[in-house]
Design a protein around this motif. Structure first.
Motif, PDB file in Angstrom:
ATOM      1  N   ALA A 150       0.779  -1.097   0.261  1.00 39.40           N
ATOM      2  CA  ALA A 150      -0.119  -0.080   0.080  1.00 39.40           C
ATOM      3  C   ALA A 150       0.757   1.415  -0.075  1.00 39.40           C
ATOM      4  N   LYS A 151       1.830   1.361   0.917  1.00 38.12           N
ATOM      5  CA  LYS A 151       2.873   2.402   0.682  1.00 38.12           C
ATOM      6  C   LYS A 151       3.311   2.667  -0.633  1.00 38.12           C
ATOM      7  N   ARG A 152       3.771   1.709  -1.333  1.00 37.36           N
ATOM      8  CA  ARG A 152       4.353   1.779  -2.593  1.00 37.36           C
ATOM      9  C   ARG A 152       3.338   2.167  -3.781  1.00 37.36           C
ATOM     10  N   GLN A 153       2.077   1.597  -3.503  1.00 37.08           N
ATOM     11  CA  GLN A 153       1.082   2.403  -4.231  1.00 37.08           C
ATOM     12  C   GLN A 153       0.695   3.772  -4.096  1.00 37.08           C
ATOM     13  N   ILE A 154       0.765   4.116  -2.986  1.00 38.19           N
ATOM     14  CA  ILE A 154       0.719   5.805  -2.767  1.00 38.19           C
ATOM     15  C   ILE A 154       1.737   6.321  -3.416  1.00 38.19           C
ATOM     16  N   THR A 155       3.042   6.007  -3.273  1.00 34.29           N
ATOM     17  CA  THR A 155       4.222   6.859  -3.707  1.00 34.29           C
ATOM     18  C   THR A 155       3.993   6.592  -5.425  1.00 34.29           C
ATOM     19  N   TRP A 156       3.554   5.543  -5.795  1.00 37.63           N
ATOM     20  CA  TRP A 156       3.427   5.441  -7.276  1.00 37.63           C
ATOM     21  C   TRP A 156       2.571   6.288  -8.074  1.00 37.63           C
ATOM     22  N   PHE A 157       1.426   6.623  -7.140  1.00 33.18           N
ATOM     23  CA  PHE A 157       0.226   7.226  -7.713  1.00 33.18           C
ATOM     24  C   PHE A 157       0.708   8.863  -7.541  1.00 33.18           C
ATOM     25  N   LYS A 158       1.299   9.066  -6.354  1.00 32.19           N
ATOM     26  CA  LYS A 158       1.864  10.482  -6.246  1.00 32.19           C
ATOM     27  C   LYS A 158       2.933  10.876  -7.389  1.00 32.19           C
ATOM     28  N   HIS A 159       3.722  10.151  -7.729  1.00 29.90           N
ATOM     29  CA  HIS A 159       4.777  10.485  -8.843  1.00 29.90           C
ATOM     30  C   HIS A 159       4.302  10.135 -10.120  1.00 29.90           C
ATOM     31  N   GLN A 160       3.657   9.320 -10.354  1.00 27.40           N
ATOM     32  CA  GLN A 160       3.083   8.965 -11.856  1.00 27.40           C
ATOM     33  C   GLN A 160       1.771   9.632 -12.477  1.00 27.40           C
ATOM     34  N   LEU A 161       0.966  10.139 -11.501  1.00 28.28           N
ATOM     35  CA  LEU A 161      -0.399  10.601 -12.031  1.00 28.28           C
ATOM     36  C   LEU A 161      -0.514  11.755 -11.107  1.00 28.28           C
ATOM     37  N   PRO A 162       0.410  12.892 -11.174  1.00 28.35           N
ATOM     38  CA  PRO A 162       0.299  14.102 -10.572  1.00 28.35           C
ATOM     39  C   PRO A 162      -1.064  14.744 -11.023  1.00 28.35           C
ATOM     40  N   GLN A 163      -1.746  14.684 -11.821  1.00 33.14           N
ATOM     41  CA  GLN A 163      -2.807  15.279 -12.192  1.00 33.14           C
ATOM     42  C   GLN A 163      -4.283  14.740 -11.424  1.00 33.14           C
ATOM     43  N   ALA A 164      -3.917  13.902 -10.715  1.00 32.80           N
ATOM     44  CA  ALA A 164      -4.998  12.992 -10.072  1.00 32.80           C
ATOM     45  C   ALA A 164      -5.522  14.058  -8.888  1.00 32.80           C
ATOM     46  N   ILE A 165      -6.908  13.707  -8.636  1.00 31.54           N
ATOM     47  CA  ILE A 165      -7.540  14.297  -7.445  1.00 31.54           C
ATOM     48  C   ILE A 165      -7.535  13.349  -6.316  1.00 31.54           C
ATOM     49  N   TRP A 166      -6.776  13.859  -5.470  1.00 32.61           N
ATOM     50  CA  TRP A 166      -6.846  12.831  -3.891  1.00 32.61           C
ATOM     51  C   TRP A 166      -7.847  13.209  -2.959  1.00 32.61           C
ATOM     52  N   ILE A 167      -8.282  11.973  -2.728  1.00 37.88           N
ATOM     53  CA  ILE A 167      -9.469  11.992  -2.030  1.00 37.88           C
ATOM     54  C   ILE A 167      -9.338  11.309  -0.351  1.00 37.88           C
ATOM     55  N   ASP A 168      -9.528  12.154   0.384  1.00 38.38           N
ATOM     56  CA  ASP A 168      -9.465  11.258   1.987  1.00 38.38           C
ATOM     57  C   ASP A 168     -10.990  10.530   1.972  1.00 38.38           C
ATOM     58  N   ILE A 169     -11.022   9.196   2.090  1.00 44.26           N
ATOM     59  CA  ILE A 169     -11.995   8.487   2.200  1.00 44.26           C
ATOM     60  C   ILE A 169     -12.893   8.693   3.476  1.00 44.26           C
ATOM     61  N   ASN A 170     -12.231   9.240   4.710  1.00 48.28           N
ATOM     62  CA  ASN A 170     -12.914   9.476   5.764  1.00 48.28           C
ATOM     63  C   ASN A 170     -13.610  10.859   5.917  1.00 48.28           C
ATOM     64  N   LYS A 171     -13.330  11.612   4.843  1.00 43.57           N
ATOM     65  CA  LYS A 171     -13.934  13.008   4.761  1.00 43.57           C
ATOM     66  C   LYS A 171     -14.621  13.555   3.464  1.00 43.57           C
ATOM     67  N   GLN A 172     -14.103  12.577   2.345  1.00 47.63           N
ATOM     68  CA  GLN A 172     -15.052  13.058   1.206  1.00 47.63           C
ATOM     69  C   GLN A 172     -15.274  11.856   0.258  1.00 47.63           C
ATOM     70  N   GLU A 173     -16.033  12.060  -0.518  1.00 48.65           N
ATOM     71  CA  GLU A 173     -16.419  10.838  -1.630  1.00 48.65           C
ATOM     72  C   GLU A 173     -16.110  11.226  -2.871  1.00 48.65           C
ATOM     73  N   VAL A 174     -16.111  10.378  -4.063  1.00 52.07           N
ATOM     74  CA  VAL A 174     -15.821  10.644  -5.435  1.00 52.07           C
ATOM     75  C   VAL A 174     -16.887  11.597  -5.774  1.00 52.07           C
ATOM     76  N   GLU A 175     -18.213  11.512  -5.698  1.00 53.02           N
ATOM     77  CA  GLU A 175     -19.048  11.955  -5.987  1.00 53.02           C
ATOM     78  C   GLU A 175     -19.140  13.776  -5.639  1.00 53.02           C
ATOM     79  N   ASP A 176     -18.479  14.073  -4.749  1.00 52.64           N
ATOM     80  CA  ASP A 176     -18.433  15.304  -4.324  1.00 52.64           C
ATOM     81  C   ASP A 176     -17.736  16.099  -5.375  1.00 52.64           C
ATOM     82  N   PHE A 177     -16.896  15.348  -6.337  1.00 52.52           N
ATOM     83  CA  PHE A 177     -16.033  16.217  -7.290  1.00 52.52           C
ATOM     84  C   PHE A 177     -16.486  15.975  -8.889  1.00 52.52           C
ATOM     85  N   LEU A 178     -17.748  15.447  -8.854  1.00 50.75           N
ATOM     86  CA  LEU A 178     -18.207  14.977 -10.267  1.00 50.75           C
ATOM     87  C   LEU A 178     -19.219  16.318 -10.559  1.00 50.75           C
TER      88      LEU A 178
END
Length: 299
Positions: free
Chosen positions: A271-299
Protein backbone atom coordinates in the motif's frame (compact mmCIF):
# COMPACT_ATOMS: atom_id res chain seq x y z
CA UNK A 1 -20.42 14.36 -16.92
CA UNK A 2 -21.29 14.40 -20.63
CA UNK A 3 -20.51 11.22 -22.53
CA UNK A 4 -17.46 11.67 -24.73
CA UNK A 5 -16.14 8.90 -26.95
CA UNK A 6 -12.64 9.50 -25.59
CA UNK A 7 -13.56 10.03 -21.93
CA UNK A 8 -12.84 7.63 -19.10
CA UNK A 9 -13.01 7.87 -15.36
CA UNK A 10 -10.22 6.36 -13.26
CA UNK A 11 -10.46 5.38 -9.59
CA UNK A 12 -7.09 4.36 -8.17
CA UNK A 13 -5.45 4.20 -4.79
CA UNK A 14 -4.00 1.84 -2.25
CA UNK A 15 -5.53 -1.47 -1.32
CA UNK A 16 -8.43 -1.40 1.17
CA UNK A 17 -9.48 2.17 0.37
CA UNK A 18 -12.91 1.28 -1.02
CA UNK A 19 -12.20 1.71 -4.72
CA UNK A 20 -14.65 -0.97 -5.85
CA UNK A 21 -17.54 0.43 -3.81
CA UNK A 22 -16.83 3.93 -5.11
CA UNK A 23 -16.74 2.68 -8.71
CA UNK A 24 -20.14 1.03 -8.31
CA UNK A 25 -21.69 4.19 -6.86
CA UNK A 26 -20.31 6.26 -9.73
CA UNK A 27 -21.41 3.71 -12.30
CA UNK A 28 -24.98 3.94 -10.99
CA UNK A 29 -24.86 7.70 -10.99
CA UNK A 30 -23.29 8.24 -14.42
CA UNK A 31 -24.32 5.13 -16.31
CA UNK A 32 -21.03 3.31 -16.44
CA UNK A 33 -19.33 -0.06 -16.56
CA UNK A 34 -16.28 -1.02 -14.50
CA UNK A 35 -12.99 -2.33 -15.88
CA UNK A 36 -10.73 -3.80 -13.23
CA UNK A 37 -7.14 -2.55 -13.28
CA UNK A 38 -5.96 -5.21 -10.86
CA UNK A 39 -3.26 -7.71 -11.70
CA UNK A 40 -4.82 -10.49 -9.59
CA UNK A 41 -8.60 -10.23 -9.79
CA UNK A 42 -8.50 -11.51 -13.37
CA UNK A 43 -7.93 -15.06 -12.13
CA UNK A 44 -10.71 -17.57 -11.53
CA UNK A 45 -10.72 -19.26 -8.16
CA UNK A 46 -8.64 -16.52 -6.56
CA UNK A 47 -11.50 -14.69 -4.95
CA UNK A 48 -10.93 -14.24 -1.24
CA UNK A 49 -7.25 -13.33 -1.39
CA UNK A 50 -7.86 -10.69 -4.07
CA UNK A 51 -10.89 -9.15 -2.32
CA UNK A 52 -12.90 -9.87 -5.46
CA UNK A 53 -16.49 -8.70 -5.47
CA UNK A 54 -19.16 -11.38 -5.55
CA UNK A 55 -21.97 -10.86 -8.10
CA UNK A 56 -24.44 -9.47 -5.54
CA UNK A 57 -21.91 -6.83 -4.50
CA UNK A 58 -21.65 -5.63 -8.10
CA UNK A 59 -25.26 -4.39 -7.80
CA UNK A 60 -26.04 -5.09 -11.44
CA UNK A 61 -23.13 -3.04 -12.76
CA UNK A 62 -21.19 -4.85 -15.51
CA UNK A 63 -17.62 -5.58 -14.43
CA UNK A 64 -14.81 -6.52 -16.80
CA UNK A 65 -11.47 -8.32 -16.31
CA UNK A 66 -12.61 -10.06 -13.15
CA UNK A 67 -12.41 -13.86 -13.03
CA UNK A 68 -11.86 -14.25 -16.77
CA UNK A 69 -8.60 -16.25 -16.83
CA UNK A 70 -7.22 -19.35 -15.14
CA UNK A 71 -4.34 -18.92 -12.68
CA UNK A 72 -1.89 -20.45 -15.14
CA UNK A 73 -2.89 -18.20 -18.04
CA UNK A 74 -0.56 -15.42 -19.16
CA UNK A 75 -1.57 -12.00 -17.89
CA UNK A 76 0.58 -8.91 -17.86
CA UNK A 77 0.38 -5.20 -18.53
CA UNK A 78 0.45 -5.62 -22.31
CA UNK A 79 -2.39 -8.15 -22.24
CA UNK A 80 -4.36 -5.92 -19.89
CA UNK A 81 -3.94 -2.86 -22.09
CA UNK A 82 -5.06 -4.64 -25.24
CA UNK A 83 -8.15 -6.19 -23.64
CA UNK A 84 -9.06 -3.03 -21.74
CA UNK A 85 -8.93 -0.92 -24.91
CA UNK A 86 -11.28 -3.38 -26.62
CA UNK A 87 -13.69 -3.33 -23.69
CA UNK A 88 -13.64 0.47 -23.60
CA UNK A 89 -14.70 0.57 -27.25
CA UNK A 90 -17.51 -1.88 -26.50
CA UNK A 91 -18.66 0.23 -23.54
CA UNK A 92 -18.67 3.36 -25.71
CA UNK A 93 -20.78 1.49 -28.25
CA UNK A 94 -23.35 0.92 -25.50
CA UNK A 95 -23.28 4.66 -24.74
CA UNK A 96 -21.85 4.01 -21.29
CA UNK A 97 -18.86 5.48 -19.48
CA UNK A 98 -15.81 3.27 -18.83
CA UNK A 99 -14.72 3.39 -15.19
CA UNK A 100 -11.20 2.04 -14.69
CA UNK A 101 -10.85 0.85 -11.11
CA UNK A 102 -7.87 -0.69 -9.38
CA UNK A 103 -4.61 -0.32 -7.56
CA UNK A 104 -2.19 -1.59 -10.20
CA UNK A 105 -0.97 1.82 -11.25
CA UNK A 106 1.35 0.47 -13.93
CA UNK A 107 -1.68 -0.98 -15.73
CA UNK A 108 -3.61 2.27 -15.45
CA UNK A 109 -0.70 4.27 -16.82
CA UNK A 110 -0.19 1.88 -19.74
CA UNK A 111 -3.84 2.23 -20.73
CA UNK A 112 -4.02 5.99 -20.25
CA UNK A 113 -0.92 6.66 -22.36
CA UNK A 114 -1.29 3.67 -24.70
CA UNK A 115 2.21 2.51 -23.87
CA UNK A 116 3.84 0.48 -26.63
CA UNK A 117 5.18 -2.87 -25.41
CA UNK A 118 5.86 -4.39 -28.82
CA UNK A 119 9.03 -2.63 -29.95
CA UNK A 120 11.54 -4.92 -28.28
CA UNK A 121 12.01 -8.54 -29.28
CA UNK A 122 12.02 -10.71 -26.18
CA UNK A 123 15.11 -12.82 -25.48
CA UNK A 124 13.37 -15.96 -24.27
CA UNK A 125 16.55 -17.73 -23.22
CA UNK A 126 17.64 -14.76 -21.12
CA UNK A 127 14.15 -14.49 -19.62
CA UNK A 128 14.18 -18.15 -18.64
CA UNK A 129 17.53 -17.61 -16.97
CA UNK A 130 16.15 -14.68 -14.99
CA UNK A 131 13.00 -16.54 -14.00
CA UNK A 132 15.12 -19.25 -12.37
CA UNK A 133 16.89 -16.72 -10.14
CA UNK A 134 15.85 -15.78 -6.62
CA UNK A 135 14.06 -12.47 -6.30
CA UNK A 136 16.86 -11.08 -4.10
CA UNK A 137 19.36 -11.75 -6.90
CA UNK A 138 17.08 -10.09 -9.43
CA UNK A 139 16.58 -7.11 -7.15
CA UNK A 140 20.33 -6.64 -6.76
CA UNK A 141 20.74 -6.67 -10.55
CA UNK A 142 17.98 -4.10 -11.01
CA UNK A 143 19.37 -1.88 -8.27
CA UNK A 144 22.71 -1.75 -10.10
CA UNK A 145 21.40 -1.10 -13.60
CA UNK A 146 18.42 1.12 -12.80
CA UNK A 147 18.15 2.24 -9.15
CA UNK A 148 15.26 4.59 -9.94
CA UNK A 149 13.20 1.63 -11.13
CA UNK A 150 13.46 0.03 -7.69
CA UNK A 151 11.61 3.03 -6.25
CA UNK A 152 8.61 2.39 -8.49
CA UNK A 153 8.52 -1.40 -8.83
CA UNK A 154 7.24 -3.73 -6.14
CA UNK A 155 10.06 -6.12 -5.27
CA UNK A 156 7.57 -8.99 -5.11
CA UNK A 157 6.29 -8.27 -8.61
CA UNK A 158 8.62 -10.70 -10.34
CA UNK A 159 7.09 -10.03 -13.76
CA UNK A 160 7.99 -6.34 -13.64
CA UNK A 161 11.43 -6.90 -12.13
CA UNK A 162 12.30 -9.41 -14.87
CA UNK A 163 10.92 -7.13 -17.56
CA UNK A 164 13.00 -4.19 -16.31
CA UNK A 165 16.18 -6.25 -16.40
CA UNK A 166 15.21 -7.68 -19.80
CA UNK A 167 14.69 -4.18 -21.15
CA UNK A 168 18.20 -3.16 -20.11
CA UNK A 169 19.69 -6.34 -21.56
CA UNK A 170 17.93 -5.81 -24.90
CA UNK A 171 18.30 -2.05 -25.34
CA UNK A 172 21.06 -0.97 -22.98
CA UNK A 173 18.63 1.59 -21.59
CA UNK A 174 16.73 1.97 -18.35
CA UNK A 175 13.09 0.99 -17.99
CA UNK A 176 12.52 3.99 -15.72
CA UNK A 177 13.62 6.38 -18.47
CA UNK A 178 11.56 4.48 -21.04
CA UNK A 179 8.48 4.84 -18.85
CA UNK A 180 9.12 8.57 -18.41
CA UNK A 181 9.26 9.01 -22.18
CA UNK A 182 6.01 7.11 -22.56
CA UNK A 183 4.34 9.28 -19.93
CA UNK A 184 5.42 12.38 -21.82
CA UNK A 185 3.16 11.33 -24.67
CA UNK A 186 -0.32 12.77 -24.94
CA UNK A 187 -2.92 10.66 -23.12
CA UNK A 188 -4.96 8.32 -25.28
CA UNK A 189 -8.10 9.27 -23.35
CA UNK A 190 -9.53 12.31 -21.67
CA UNK A 191 -9.42 11.04 -18.12
CA UNK A 192 -10.84 12.24 -14.87
CA UNK A 193 -8.63 10.62 -12.24
CA UNK A 194 -9.33 10.10 -8.55
CA UNK A 195 -7.00 8.50 -6.01
CA UNK A 196 -8.55 7.29 -2.76
CA UNK A 197 -6.43 7.58 0.36
CA UNK A 198 -6.56 8.12 4.11
CA UNK A 199 -4.24 8.65 7.04
CA UNK A 200 -1.54 6.00 7.19
CA UNK A 201 -2.52 4.52 10.56
CA UNK A 202 -6.17 4.30 9.52
CA UNK A 203 -5.20 2.67 6.23
CA UNK A 204 -3.07 0.09 8.01
CA UNK A 205 -5.93 -0.66 10.38
CA UNK A 206 -8.24 -1.24 7.41
CA UNK A 207 -5.65 -3.53 5.84
CA UNK A 208 -5.21 -5.58 9.01
CA UNK A 209 -8.97 -5.99 9.36
CA UNK A 210 -9.30 -7.01 5.72
CA UNK A 211 -6.66 -9.72 6.09
CA UNK A 212 -8.39 -11.07 9.21
CA UNK A 213 -11.65 -11.15 7.25
CA UNK A 214 -9.99 -13.03 4.39
CA UNK A 215 -8.73 -15.71 6.75
CA UNK A 216 -12.16 -15.96 8.40
CA UNK A 217 -13.81 -16.29 4.97
CA UNK A 218 -11.64 -19.27 4.05
CA UNK A 219 -8.40 -18.05 2.48
CA UNK A 220 -6.52 -21.16 3.57
CA UNK A 221 -9.09 -23.44 1.92
CA UNK A 222 -9.00 -21.32 -1.22
CA UNK A 223 -5.23 -21.69 -1.55
CA UNK A 224 -5.39 -25.41 -0.77
CA UNK A 225 -8.05 -25.80 -3.45
CA UNK A 226 -5.85 -24.10 -6.04
CA UNK A 227 -2.97 -26.43 -5.21
CA UNK A 228 -5.29 -29.44 -5.30
CA UNK A 229 -6.45 -28.38 -8.76
CA UNK A 230 -2.89 -28.54 -10.03
CA UNK A 231 -1.88 -24.89 -9.92
CA UNK A 232 1.78 -24.86 -8.94
CA UNK A 233 2.98 -22.60 -6.16
CA UNK A 234 5.60 -21.06 -8.47
CA UNK A 235 3.02 -19.63 -10.89
CA UNK A 236 3.10 -15.85 -11.17
CA UNK A 237 -0.48 -15.73 -9.91
CA UNK A 238 0.40 -17.81 -6.85
CA UNK A 239 3.14 -15.36 -5.93
CA UNK A 240 0.52 -12.75 -5.10
CA UNK A 241 0.34 -11.39 -1.57
CA UNK A 242 -1.77 -13.69 0.57
CA UNK A 243 -1.22 -16.71 -1.62
CA UNK A 244 2.50 -17.26 -1.27
CA UNK A 245 2.30 -16.81 2.52
CA UNK A 246 -0.50 -19.36 2.88
CA UNK A 247 1.43 -21.77 0.65
CA UNK A 248 4.32 -21.51 3.11
CA UNK A 249 1.91 -22.22 5.96
CA UNK A 250 0.54 -25.27 4.15
CA UNK A 251 4.12 -26.41 3.57
CA UNK A 252 4.67 -26.07 7.33
CA UNK A 253 7.32 -23.39 6.88
CA UNK A 254 5.57 -21.43 9.61
CA UNK A 255 2.32 -21.43 11.55
CA UNK A 256 -0.90 -19.65 10.61
CA UNK A 257 -0.34 -16.70 12.94
CA UNK A 258 3.01 -16.03 11.29
CA UNK A 259 1.46 -16.38 7.86
CA UNK A 260 -1.26 -13.87 8.69
CA UNK A 261 1.28 -11.44 10.14
CA UNK A 262 3.39 -11.79 6.99
CA UNK A 263 0.37 -11.06 4.79
CA UNK A 264 -0.50 -7.95 6.80
CA UNK A 265 3.06 -6.67 6.66
CA UNK A 266 3.45 -7.34 2.93
CA UNK A 267 0.11 -5.66 2.22
CA UNK A 268 1.03 -2.60 4.27
CA UNK A 269 4.33 -2.28 2.40
CA UNK A 270 2.50 -2.73 -0.90
CA UNK A 271 0.00 0.00 0.00
CA UNK A 272 2.84 2.38 0.79
CA UNK A 273 4.39 1.73 -2.62
CA UNK A 274 1.02 2.21 -4.30
CA UNK A 275 0.63 5.64 -2.70
CA UNK A 276 4.13 6.64 -3.77
CA UNK A 277 3.47 5.47 -7.31
CA UNK A 278 0.24 7.41 -7.74
CA UNK A 279 1.82 10.57 -6.30
CA UNK A 280 4.72 10.46 -8.71
CA UNK A 281 3.15 9.00 -11.83
CA UNK A 282 -0.31 10.60 -11.93
CA UNK A 283 0.22 14.10 -10.52
CA UNK A 284 -2.95 15.32 -12.24
CA UNK A 285 -5.14 13.09 -10.06
CA UNK A 286 -7.57 14.42 -7.48
CA UNK A 287 -6.78 12.90 -4.08
CA UNK A 288 -9.71 12.03 -1.85
CA UNK A 289 -9.56 11.31 1.88
CA UNK A 290 -12.09 8.50 2.20
CA UNK A 291 -12.91 9.51 5.78
CA UNK A 292 -13.85 13.04 4.75
CA UNK A 293 -14.89 13.03 1.09
CA UNK A 294 -16.40 10.93 -1.65
CA UNK A 295 -15.73 10.84 -5.37
CA UNK A 296 -19.25 12.11 -5.96
CA UNK A 297 -18.27 15.42 -4.34
CA UNK A 298 -16.02 16.18 -7.31
CA UNK A 299 -18.27 15.20 -10.21
Amino acid sequence: MILDMKKILIIGGATATGKSAAAIRIAHRLGGEVISADSMQIYRGMDIGTAKLVPDEMQGIPHHLIGELNPDDTYNVAVFKDIAKQRIDEIYARQKIPIICGGTGFYINALLYDVDFSQNEADHIYRQKLEKMHIDELWDILRKIDPKATEMIDKNNIKRVVRAIEYHNTTGGKISEHNERERARSPAYEAQIFVLNTERDKLYERINCRVDDMVAQGLVAEVQGLLDNGYASNLVSMQGIGYKEIVKYLNKEYDLDNAVSAIKQATRHFAKRQITWFKHQLPQAIWIDINKQEVEDFL
